[in-house]
Design a protein around this motif. Structure first.
Motif, PDB file in Angstrom:
ATOM      1  N   PRO A  19     -32.530 -11.930 -60.328  1.00  0.00           N
ATOM      2  CA  PRO A  19     -33.865 -12.545 -60.304  1.00  0.00           C
ATOM      3  C   PRO A  19     -34.317 -12.815 -58.874  1.00  0.00           C
ATOM      4  CG  PRO A  19     -32.493 -13.586 -61.963  1.00  0.00           C
ATOM      5  CD  PRO A  19     -31.589 -12.679 -61.169  1.00  0.00           C
ATOM      6  N   ILE A  20     -35.640 -12.947 -58.696  1.00  0.00           N
ATOM      7  CA  ILE A  20     -36.186 -13.139 -57.355  1.00  0.00           C
ATOM      8  C   ILE A  20     -36.145 -14.617 -56.977  1.00  0.00           C
ATOM      9  CG2 ILE A  20     -38.287 -12.942 -55.972  1.00  0.00           C
ATOM     10  CD1 ILE A  20     -38.870 -10.361 -57.624  1.00  0.00           C
ATOM     11  N   MET A  21     -36.805 -15.453 -57.768  1.00  0.00           N
ATOM     12  CA  MET A  21     -36.761 -16.894 -57.529  1.00  0.00           C
ATOM     13  C   MET A  21     -35.578 -17.477 -58.320  1.00  0.00           C
ATOM     14  SD  MET A  21     -39.481 -17.530 -55.718  1.00  0.00           S
ATOM     15  CE  MET A  21     -41.020 -16.723 -55.281  1.00  0.00           C
ATOM     16  N   ALA A  22     -35.248 -18.744 -58.025  1.00  0.00           N
ATOM     17  CA  ALA A  22     -34.256 -19.416 -58.866  1.00  0.00           C
ATOM     18  C   ALA A  22     -34.778 -19.383 -60.301  1.00  0.00           C
ATOM     19  CB  ALA A  22     -34.067 -20.855 -58.404  1.00  0.00           C
ATOM     20  N   GLN A  69     -26.796 -30.624 -59.023  1.00  0.00           N
ATOM     21  CA  GLN A  69     -27.121 -30.769 -57.602  1.00  0.00           C
ATOM     22  C   GLN A  69     -28.303 -29.881 -57.228  1.00  0.00           C
ATOM     23  OE1 GLN A  69     -23.682 -30.274 -55.068  1.00  0.00           O
ATOM     24  NE2 GLN A  69     -22.345 -31.320 -56.522  1.00  0.00           N
ATOM     25  N   ALA A  70     -28.932 -30.250 -56.124  1.00  0.00           N
ATOM     26  CA  ALA A  70     -30.028 -29.433 -55.614  1.00  0.00           C
ATOM     27  C   ALA A  70     -29.449 -28.169 -54.982  1.00  0.00           C
ATOM     28  CB  ALA A  70     -30.814 -30.216 -54.568  1.00  0.00           C
ATOM     29  N   SER A  71     -30.128 -27.053 -55.169  1.00  0.00           N
ATOM     30  CA  SER A  71     -29.670 -25.804 -54.563  1.00  0.00           C
ATOM     31  C   SER A  71     -30.730 -25.280 -53.607  1.00  0.00           C
ATOM     32  CB  SER A  71     -29.405 -24.765 -55.658  1.00  0.00           C
ATOM     33  OG  SER A  71     -30.639 -24.337 -56.208  1.00  0.00           O
ATOM     34  N   TRP A  72     -30.254 -24.486 -52.662  1.00  0.00           N
ATOM     35  CA  TRP A  72     -31.217 -23.877 -51.729  1.00  0.00           C
ATOM     36  C   TRP A  72     -32.182 -22.978 -52.488  1.00  0.00           C
ATOM     37  CZ3 TRP A  72     -32.537 -18.906 -50.213  1.00  0.00           C
ATOM     38  CH2 TRP A  72     -33.373 -18.828 -49.088  1.00  0.00           C
ATOM     39  N   ASP A  73     -31.695 -22.316 -53.521  1.00  0.00           N
ATOM     40  CA  ASP A  73     -32.563 -21.427 -54.284  1.00  0.00           C
ATOM     41  C   ASP A  73     -33.757 -22.177 -54.861  1.00  0.00           C
ATOM     42  OD1 ASP A  73     -31.144 -19.095 -53.888  1.00  0.00           O
ATOM     43  OD2 ASP A  73     -29.728 -19.581 -55.492  1.00  0.00           O
ATOM     44  N   GLU A  74     -33.514 -23.427 -55.250  1.00  0.00           N
ATOM     45  CA  GLU A  74     -34.597 -24.196 -55.847  1.00  0.00           C
ATOM     46  C   GLU A  74     -35.451 -24.909 -54.802  1.00  0.00           C
ATOM     47  OE1 GLU A  74     -33.191 -25.668 -60.230  1.00  0.00           O
ATOM     48  OE2 GLU A  74     -32.362 -26.714 -58.504  1.00  0.00           O
ATOM     49  N   TRP A  75     -34.812 -25.399 -53.747  1.00  0.00           N
ATOM     50  CA  TRP A  75     -35.518 -26.266 -52.807  1.00  0.00           C
ATOM     51  C   TRP A  75     -35.854 -25.580 -51.493  1.00  0.00           C
ATOM     52  CZ3 TRP A  75     -37.310 -31.003 -54.230  1.00  0.00           C
ATOM     53  CH2 TRP A  75     -36.819 -31.514 -55.423  1.00  0.00           C
ATOM     54  N   LEU A 130     -31.304 -26.595 -44.727  1.00  0.00           N
ATOM     55  CA  LEU A 130     -29.912 -26.581 -45.179  1.00  0.00           C
ATOM     56  C   LEU A 130     -29.801 -27.394 -46.453  1.00  0.00           C
ATOM     57  CD1 LEU A 130     -28.231 -27.365 -41.738  1.00  0.00           C
ATOM     58  CD2 LEU A 130     -28.545 -25.118 -42.774  1.00  0.00           C
ATOM     59  N   VAL A 131     -29.473 -26.739 -47.535  1.00  0.00           N
ATOM     60  CA  VAL A 131     -29.194 -27.447 -48.793  1.00  0.00           C
ATOM     61  C   VAL A 131     -27.870 -26.906 -49.305  1.00  0.00           C
ATOM     62  CG1 VAL A 131     -29.966 -27.998 -51.113  1.00  0.00           C
ATOM     63  CG2 VAL A 131     -31.663 -27.674 -49.306  1.00  0.00           C
ATOM     64  N   PHE A 132     -26.833 -27.736 -49.232  1.00  0.00           N
ATOM     65  CA  PHE A 132     -25.499 -27.276 -49.615  1.00  0.00           C
ATOM     66  C   PHE A 132     -25.065 -27.895 -50.936  1.00  0.00           C
ATOM     67  CE2 PHE A 132     -25.580 -26.761 -45.035  1.00  0.00           C
ATOM     68  CZ  PHE A 132     -25.004 -25.522 -44.873  1.00  0.00           C
ATOM     69  N   GLY A 133     -24.554 -27.069 -51.799  1.00  0.00           N
ATOM     70  CA  GLY A 133     -23.898 -27.587 -52.986  1.00  0.00           C
ATOM     71  C   GLY A 133     -22.511 -28.078 -52.601  1.00  0.00           C
ATOM     72  N   VAL A 134     -22.065 -29.166 -53.230  1.00  0.00           N
ATOM     73  CA  VAL A 134     -20.758 -29.750 -52.880  1.00  0.00           C
ATOM     74  C   VAL A 134     -19.852 -29.715 -54.102  1.00  0.00           C
ATOM     75  CG1 VAL A 134     -19.580 -31.821 -52.101  1.00  0.00           C
ATOM     76  CG2 VAL A 134     -21.811 -31.228 -51.136  1.00  0.00           C
ATOM     77  N   PHE A 135     -18.694 -29.074 -53.960  1.00  0.00           N
ATOM     78  CA  PHE A 135     -17.790 -28.918 -55.104  1.00  0.00           C
ATOM     79  C   PHE A 135     -16.330 -29.128 -54.719  1.00  0.00           C
ATOM     80  CE2 PHE A 135     -16.790 -24.795 -53.377  1.00  0.00           C
ATOM     81  CZ  PHE A 135     -17.985 -24.422 -52.766  1.00  0.00           C
ATOM     82  N   SER A 136     -16.078 -29.514 -53.459  1.00  0.00           N
ATOM     83  CA  SER A 136     -14.699 -29.683 -53.009  1.00  0.00           C
ATOM     84  C   SER A 136     -14.721 -30.472 -51.698  1.00  0.00           C
ATOM     85  CB  SER A 136     -14.061 -28.321 -52.746  1.00  0.00           C
ATOM     86  OG  SER A 136     -14.748 -27.693 -51.669  1.00  0.00           O
ATOM     87  N   ARG A 137     -13.547 -30.813 -51.237  1.00  0.00           N
ATOM     88  CA  ARG A 137     -13.461 -31.503 -49.947  1.00  0.00           C
ATOM     89  C   ARG A 137     -14.025 -30.621 -48.830  1.00  0.00           C
ATOM     90  NH1 ARG A 137     -10.181 -35.419 -48.984  1.00  0.00           N
ATOM     91  NH2 ARG A 137      -8.805 -34.793 -50.666  1.00  0.00           N
ATOM     92  N   ASP A 138     -13.617 -29.356 -48.844  1.00  0.00           N
ATOM     93  CA  ASP A 138     -14.082 -28.457 -47.784  1.00  0.00           C
ATOM     94  C   ASP A 138     -15.594 -28.311 -47.782  1.00  0.00           C
ATOM     95  OD1 ASP A 138     -11.691 -28.021 -46.700  1.00  0.00           O
ATOM     96  OD2 ASP A 138     -11.431 -25.950 -47.404  1.00  0.00           O
ATOM     97  N   SER A 139     -16.167 -28.122 -48.992  1.00  0.00           N
ATOM     98  CA  SER A 139     -17.618 -27.919 -49.027  1.00  0.00           C
ATOM     99  C   SER A 139     -18.335 -29.198 -48.597  1.00  0.00           C
ATOM    100  CB  SER A 139     -18.074 -27.469 -50.414  1.00  0.00           C
ATOM    101  OG  SER A 139     -17.718 -28.424 -51.381  1.00  0.00           O
ATOM    102  N   ALA A 140     -17.744 -30.353 -48.890  1.00  0.00           N
ATOM    103  CA  ALA A 140     -18.350 -31.616 -48.465  1.00  0.00           C
ATOM    104  C   ALA A 140     -18.339 -31.725 -46.940  1.00  0.00           C
ATOM    105  CB  ALA A 140     -17.597 -32.792 -49.089  1.00  0.00           C
ATOM    106  N   ARG A 141     -17.201 -31.386 -46.342  1.00  0.00           N
ATOM    107  CA  ARG A 141     -17.096 -31.479 -44.873  1.00  0.00           C
ATOM    108  C   ARG A 141     -17.994 -30.455 -44.199  1.00  0.00           C
ATOM    109  NH1 ARG A 141     -11.466 -31.479 -42.350  1.00  0.00           N
ATOM    110  NH2 ARG A 141     -12.710 -32.262 -40.612  1.00  0.00           N
ATOM    111  N   LYS A 142     -18.046 -29.261 -44.801  1.00  0.00           N
ATOM    112  CA  LYS A 142     -18.894 -28.203 -44.259  1.00  0.00           C
ATOM    113  C   LYS A 142     -20.358 -28.664 -44.256  1.00  0.00           C
ATOM    114  CE  LYS A 142     -20.525 -23.776 -43.925  1.00  0.00           C
ATOM    115  NZ  LYS A 142     -20.541 -23.019 -42.703  1.00  0.00           N
ATOM    116  N   ALA A 143     -20.787 -29.266 -45.368  1.00  0.00           N
ATOM    117  CA  ALA A 143     -22.170 -29.729 -45.471  1.00  0.00           C
ATOM    118  C   ALA A 143     -22.477 -30.751 -44.377  1.00  0.00           C
ATOM    119  CB  ALA A 143     -22.419 -30.323 -46.856  1.00  0.00           C
TER     120      ALA A 143
END
Lengths: 463, 464
Positions: free
Chosen positions: A369-372, B192-198, B223-236
């Motif tokens: 898909p293009i958009m979410a 969670q918010a995703s970059w695709d959406e926001w 920058l909108v990061f999903g967080v699912f682990s310690r690493d992803s949290a630190r990366k964000a």
């Protein structure tokens, strides 16, 4: 000072619309309702010429109370444009050519001669066989009869032709003295092709068999992969799957056409000529909407260049920005955004011909898909566009300038590139649609300049 | 906030965070992230206010390109702060904590807050505070001293670095003894918010790829990061910190907020003083609407005095209320969207979440439109040449959402109906607004929003 020096046909380009009803479509204007600026545009009936079928003269110009796009029996009323002859007289005035002006030049309406030539070269464009060209020519005439535009083609069955509509020199009268021609497009039918030796069963999709498939190759034609002359995308004709991934033509023809309207008058021993262009397109099924990029935008760009011109004002730029947004809103209103975005709809992944399918086919990119997918609820997308349109009406700079797709980004397949505006739509080159460069530049001009405006009357005191 | 103060000094020497009383490590982390959310929110609002104040007919023709370019840069930074704010909400969600879109109006603070919240028009002084707040720890030298001095004069206190807070959160996150792996809930990702959406059309990690509203200003890097682990949290957190102050990059790195603010500061202060004063409209500091009038107008924090300016022009006040209401609607939409999961099956079933995300963006457009109006409207009635109002950005009485989704949509309906009342009041009571194209369009869009909300409330689900 009324000697005619030159002739013009105005408008220089007139686009009719196909329709099978006997009475052409009434005239109307399309306006934004100031009290409901987010609603679809309003169609308002406008003065309409009535041409007497017998005499070919205009009998009255009235405004209908309501607009009807069909005749009530399922037939669409064609849009049949008038082309007027204007004269440049020796006092450098461009004025309508009328009975009076003809008389002052010792001429009568019979001295005005017309010729209409139109063609439909869609089949020849695919087969590259000149015998597949369909052309119609009325020859010169100066009477007021309806002249049929009979499309002839070397590969047609004997004595058959494709009706492409008709042209009529409207008879001038003292009440309606102007010299004009009316082009009435064809009915909007699809015709088929047949082998002469074993006629195919009648196809419910076609009105008539015209094309002789023993002479020409259109029936059974398949675009050859790799041919650099192909349209992009290719295979855009009615057909069926054939061997080796080919797309095999059913041999259909439509009755669209375009061509030239010529006029000539001999004035004081000198032959003056002019011409205009005509075309016929499909009926408008959403006449209160305008596509975001139109032929008018192309002409504007061709005339004024790809960028903001020196005499473009901020107000004009703002008007263009609002118009772009309004048209985007109208487009979204007509779209199944879930399908166009490539969402899974009712369990179907590739539900229709979309940019997602195009990207998949052209690049081997996985269907995506293009958009979410969560964002393309049609009502929500429409509401967002309406809100942006509302905000623009505040005088705010068009914030969306930075998400517009540039002309050289139509092939950008990154997620960001595919999401630029206008989104989900295909341009004429098979890639994502972009606005004209001039449209984009005008929106950006508005975006750059709006913050220096002052709306209140009171002058602001510099600090 | 006293707990923060006893938790140890905020400097590079802090290797092992100290747990303050009344907390365990998870709760302390959540509390710090709440502070982070409020800081990101506050910075975003203050940057927006500064950007909206820029421009006006008094800007000399020769300076306009610069002013418009700077405005675009600051708006871009504000948008990036929005990404930070949303990412912090993701961190909170991943830890199983409530999100926080709150923000105190005036004054508030702790050791972490960079400077007292003040809505002030764009100037070299206000800019100095932003430069210091976003500066890396290592920033020093004569230029640093000068800007820090101006920031001190401007805010009445030493301006804290935003990065210090994230340093402490990271020091906790990286230690399994403080936060075991099990505390990071990957199953919250759909909420969670995703970059695709926001993210809209904004770049992900590639700022500088193409031109935006102003050709020479690159579009923001959201920058909108999903967080699912310690690493992803630190990366964000690391990415957010880097975008702010670029701690690991040299000062030539143009992408950090610090460098972008400093660049504008240097350009602006190179102008003659007379021109520097013309860069923004004559907008009041801290404009507030009438319902604040019974509160103290002056509030003190340390050495700083924050003065509010009540909007007393009755028509401007109505516009100010409308601005506050739409701001509340924006925050409600974001908060509500976090309560609804995004579809996990390629969009086969649509929830109201997409509609809420769109509504949030629509409110951002409305806020910009209303702010554009407010920077042009008088603060007080009958004061020729007086101050302009500016957008008040006042927080609502509560951001709590009802427990049941049906009731959240009732709240949505309440807010739209309140907007209809204000718009109707503006259209009917003030002759200058009677035919206002924006108000007429807003009235219509509110009606359409009500229709949609009624559709949801009638249990027909998401509109289709």
């Amino acid at each position: 000072m009324t000697a005619i020096r030159e002739l013009r046909v105005l408008p220089p380009l007139a686009v009719g619309r196909l329709g099978a009803a006997a009475e052409p479509m009434d005239n109307y204007t399309v306006e934004v309702d100031p009290d409901h600026p987010l609603a679809p545009r309003q169609l308002r009936p406008a003065p309409t010429f009535r041409v007497d079928p017998g005499s070919g003269a205009i009998t009255r110009a009235d405004t209908p109370e309501e607009l009807r796009f069909t005749d009530g029996q399922g037939k669409v009323r064609p849009v049949a444009p008038f082309l007027e002859v204007w004269a440049l007289t020796d006092d450098d005035v461009l004025q309508p050519l009328t009975l009076e002006l003809l008389r002052l030049n010792s001429l009568t309406p019979d001295d005005v001669r017309w010729r209409v030539r139109v063609g439909n070269h869609k089949v020849q464009r695919r087969t590259y066989d000149d015998n597949d060209r369909i052309d119609a020519d009325t020859g010169w005439f100066s009477d007021h009869d309806a002249h049929e535009l009979a499309g002839r083609c070397a590969n047609f069955l004997e004595d058959r032709f494709l009706p492409l509509g008709h042209a009529r020199y409207v008879k001038p009268t003292p009440e309606f003295p102007g010299i004009r021609l009316r082009f009435t497009p064809a009915g909007g039918h699809v015709y088929g092709s047949a082998y002469t030796d074993h006629p195919t069963d009648p196809d419910p999709n076609v009105v008539d068999f015209l094309y002789d498939a023993t002479k020409g190759t259109w029936r059974g034609h398949a675009d050859q992969a790799g041919d650099p002359r192909l349209t992009i995308p290719a295979q855009i004709y009615a057909g069926d799957d054939g061997p080796d991934d080919t797309w095999v033509s059913r041999g259909y023809l439509d009755d669209e056409c375009d061509g030239l309207v010529h006029v000539k008058v001999e004035v004081s021993g000198r032959e003056l000529t002019a011409f205009g262009r005509i075309g016929a397109g499909p009926p408008a099924y959403a006449p209160d909407s305008i596509p975001i990029r139109t032929v008018a935008d192309e002409l504007d760009q061709a005339l004024l260049g790809p960028g903001v011109a020196a005499d473009d004002t901020l107000e004009q730029a703002r008007d263009v920005a609002e118009e772009v947004l309004r048209r985007a809103t109208e487009t979204v209103r007509l779209m199944n955004t879930e399908v166009m975005n490539g969402n899974t709809v009712d369990g179907r992944v590739d539900a229709a011909s979309t940019m997602v399918r195009q990207d998949t086919a052209d690049t081997g990119r996985l269907f995506e898909p293009i958009m979410a997918p969560s964002l393309v609820d049609a009502a929500a997308v429409l509401a967002l566009h309406q809100n942006v349109l509302a905000a623009l009406r505040s005088g705010t700079a068009p914030w969306f300038a930075d998400v517009l797709r540039d002309h050289d980004e139509v092939g950008d397949l990154t997620a960001k590139g595919r999401r630029k505006m206008p989104a989900l739509m295909r341009g004429a080159d098979g890639r994502s649609l972009a606005l004209t460069r001039r449209q984009v530049d005008l929106v950006r001009l508005a975006a750059r300049q709006a913050i220096f405006r002052q709306d209140t009357d009171e002058p602001e005191v510099p600090r | 906030m006293a707990a923060l103060a006893v938790a140890g000094p905020l400097d590079a020497a802090e290797k092992v965070p100290v747990l303050p009383p009344e907390f365990n490590w998870r709760d302390y982390t959540v509390m710090l992230l709440h502070v982070a959310a409020e800081i990101e929110h506050s910075l975003m609002v203050q940057y927006l206010f500064a950007a909206y104040s820029m421009g006006g007919p008094q800007v000399p023709e020769a300076r306009r390109d610069d002013v418009r370019r700077w405005q675009e840069i600051i708006l871009g930074i504000a948008k990036e702060e929005m990404g930070h704010l949303v990412t912090v909400q993701n961190l909170l969600t991943a830890l199983g904590a409530p999100i926080n879109l709150d923000r105190e109006d005036y004054p508030w603070g702790s050791d972490f807050y960079p400077f007292p919240f003040t809505l002030r028009p764009f100037s070299a002084k206000s800019l100095a505070a932003y430069v210091v707040a976003e500066s890396p720890e290592t920033w020093s030298g004569p230029k640093a001293d000068e800007v820090k001095r101006v920031a001190f004069e401007s805010t009445g206190q030493y301006v804290n670095r935003v990065g210090a807070l994230y340093s402490r959160v990271d020091a906790i996150l990286k230690d399994k003894d403080f936060l075991p792996d099990a505390l990071f809930h990957a199953d919250t990702l759909p909420y969670q918010a995703s970059w695709d959406e926001w993210g809209r059309g904004y770049t992900r990690g590639q700022r500088g790829q193409d031109s935006g509203n102003v050709p020479t200003v690159k579009s923001p890097e959201l920058l909108v990061f999903g967080v699912f682990s310690r690493d992803s949290a630190r990366k964000a957190l690391h990415e957010i910190g880097e975008q702010g102050e670029a701690p690991d990059a040299d000062l030539e790195d143009e992408t950090s907020h610090f460098n972008r603010f400093l660049g504008i500061y240097e350009e602006l202060t190179a102008w003659p003083l007379g021109d520097q004063g013309l860069v923004s409209r004559n907008v009041a500091e801290n404009p507030v609407t009438e319902h604040r009038l019974n509160e103290s107008e002056v509030a003190a924090l340390g050495a700083a005095e924050v003065t509010t300016n009540p909007i007393t022009d009755p028509v401007t006040a109505l516009w100010g209320h409308l601005f506050n209401l739409r701001y509340r609607m924006l925050l409600t939409d974001i908060s509500h969207a976090f309560r609804l999961a995004s579809p996990v099956d390629n969009g086969g079933v649509l929830t109201g979440r997409g509609a809420l995300v769109h509504r949030a963006f629509a409110e951002m457009y409305n806020l910009r439109a209303l702010a554009g109006r407010l920077v042009d409207l008088p603060l007080q009635q009958d004061v020729p040449g007086g101050l302009r109002a500016g957008p008040p950005f006042e927080m609502p009485y509560s951001l709590e959402l009802p427990h049941r989704d049906h009731d959240r949509w009732l709240l949505q309906r309440d807010l739209v109906q309140a907007s209809r009342l204000l718009v109707g009041q503006l259209l009917s009571t003030d002759p200058s607004c009677a035919g206002d194209p924006y108000l007429i369009a807003l009235r219509e869009s509110d009606q359409r929003a009500l229709d949609q909300i009624e559709h949801v409330l009638s249990r027909e689900g998401c509109t289709r």
